[in-house]
Design a protein around this motif. Structure first.
Motif, PDB file in Angstrom:
ATOM      1  N   HIS A 231      -5.427  -3.877  -4.789  1.00 51.07           N
ATOM      2  CA  HIS A 231      -6.275  -2.828  -4.215  1.00 51.07           C
ATOM      3  C   HIS A 231      -6.620  -1.880  -5.357  1.00 51.07           C
ATOM      4  O   HIS A 231      -5.718  -1.401  -6.045  1.00 51.07           O
TER       5      HIS A 231
ATOM      6  N   MET B 134       0.820  -1.189   0.000  1.00 43.76           N
ATOM      7  CA  MET B 134       0.000   0.000   0.000  1.00 43.76           C
ATOM      8  C   MET B 134       0.866   1.255   0.000  1.00 43.76           C
ATOM      9  O   MET B 134       0.365   2.333   0.128  1.00 43.76           O
TER      10      MET B 134
ATOM     11  N   GLN C 274      -6.418  -3.898   6.258  1.00 44.41           N
ATOM     12  CA  GLN C 274      -5.276  -4.704   6.697  1.00 44.41           C
ATOM     13  C   GLN C 274      -5.710  -6.111   7.113  1.00 44.41           C
ATOM     14  O   GLN C 274      -5.039  -7.095   6.799  1.00 44.41           O
TER      15      GLN C 274
ATOM     16  N   HIS D 129     -13.849   1.216   4.583  1.00 46.91           N
ATOM     17  CA  HIS D 129     -12.542   1.568   4.024  1.00 46.91           C
ATOM     18  C   HIS D 129     -11.539   1.944   5.114  1.00 46.91           C
ATOM     19  O   HIS D 129     -10.497   2.538   4.834  1.00 46.91           O
ATOM     20  N   LYS D 130     -11.860   1.582   6.342  1.00 50.83           N
ATOM     21  CA  LYS D 130     -10.942   1.847   7.453  1.00 50.83           C
ATOM     22  C   LYS D 130      -9.666   1.037   7.255  1.00 50.83           C
ATOM     23  O   LYS D 130      -9.695  -0.097   6.767  1.00 50.83           O
ATOM     24  N   LYS D 131      -8.573   1.619   7.659  1.00 55.32           N
ATOM     25  CA  LYS D 131      -7.270   0.971   7.518  1.00 55.32           C
ATOM     26  C   LYS D 131      -7.254  -0.403   8.175  1.00 55.32           C
ATOM     27  O   LYS D 131      -6.736  -1.372   7.609  1.00 55.32           O
ATOM     28  N   SER D 132      -7.845  -0.523   9.360  1.00 59.50           N
ATOM     29  CA  SER D 132      -7.844  -1.800  10.080  1.00 59.50           C
ATOM     30  C   SER D 132      -8.622  -2.877   9.323  1.00 59.50           C
ATOM     31  O   SER D 132      -8.232  -4.045   9.321  1.00 59.50           O
TER      32      SER D 132
END
Length: 164
Positions: free
Chosen positions: A105, A1, A88, A82-85
């Motif tokens: 992505h 990313m 991931q 679309h949260k980073k957590s």
């Protein structure tokens, strides 16, 4: 990313990469002869390209059909958030599934594009029902089965790397 800054390659670097993309098993002596350098500086340049991460690895290209992996699909995946957590966590789970041979992505209507290989349709269906659809970060999926492939290349258009 993480986006990497592209390196500037000179014409000899480009020639080395073209030769290695065509035949990664070429000997250093043969490579040196074909690019017009002696073996020592040729090896030095190859090692530099490896150290910089330009050459990431060397692989045998295996024909999936020949080994019984007759179904290839592309699956568009939309996540619940679309949260980073969430992203991931999804990526970590996808990395553990051997049949997922590519994960990208994306921008657009879906968040990710997966390339999946399987033995046959029943094996693909089982994988999707029992493994992929159980990933709770997934909101929606759309599968597209590959009927036939007319171009499949691992060779990058290196001439564009030298353009300003």
């Amino acid at each position: 990313m993480q986006e990497k800054k592209s390196l500037k390659l000179d014409e000899l670097d480009q020639l080395i990469l073209e030769k290695l993309q065509a035949d990664a098993k070429i000997t250093n002596a043969q490579l040196a002869k074909e690019i017009g350098l002696s073996p020592a500086p040729t090896l030095e340049r190859v090692k530099k390209l490896e150290k910089l991460g330009v050459i990431k690895s060397y692989h045998a290209v295996v024909d999936a059909n020949q080994i019984g992996l007759g179904v290839t699909t592309f699956v568009q995946v939309s996540l619940v958030s679309h949260k980073k957590s969430v992203i991931q966590s999804f990526v970590k789970k996808i990395e553990k599934i051997p049949n997922v041979v590519e994960c990208h992505h994306m921008t657009g209507a879906s968040d990710f594009l997966l390339k999946i290989t399987a033995k046959d349709i029943p094996a693909y269906q089982k994988l999707m029902l029992e493994v992929v659809s159980e990933i709770e970060e997934i909101n929606h999926m759309q599968s597209m089965i590959v009927l036939s492939t007319f171009k499949h290349s691992h060779v990058l258009p290196l001439e564009q790397a030298l353009e300003d």
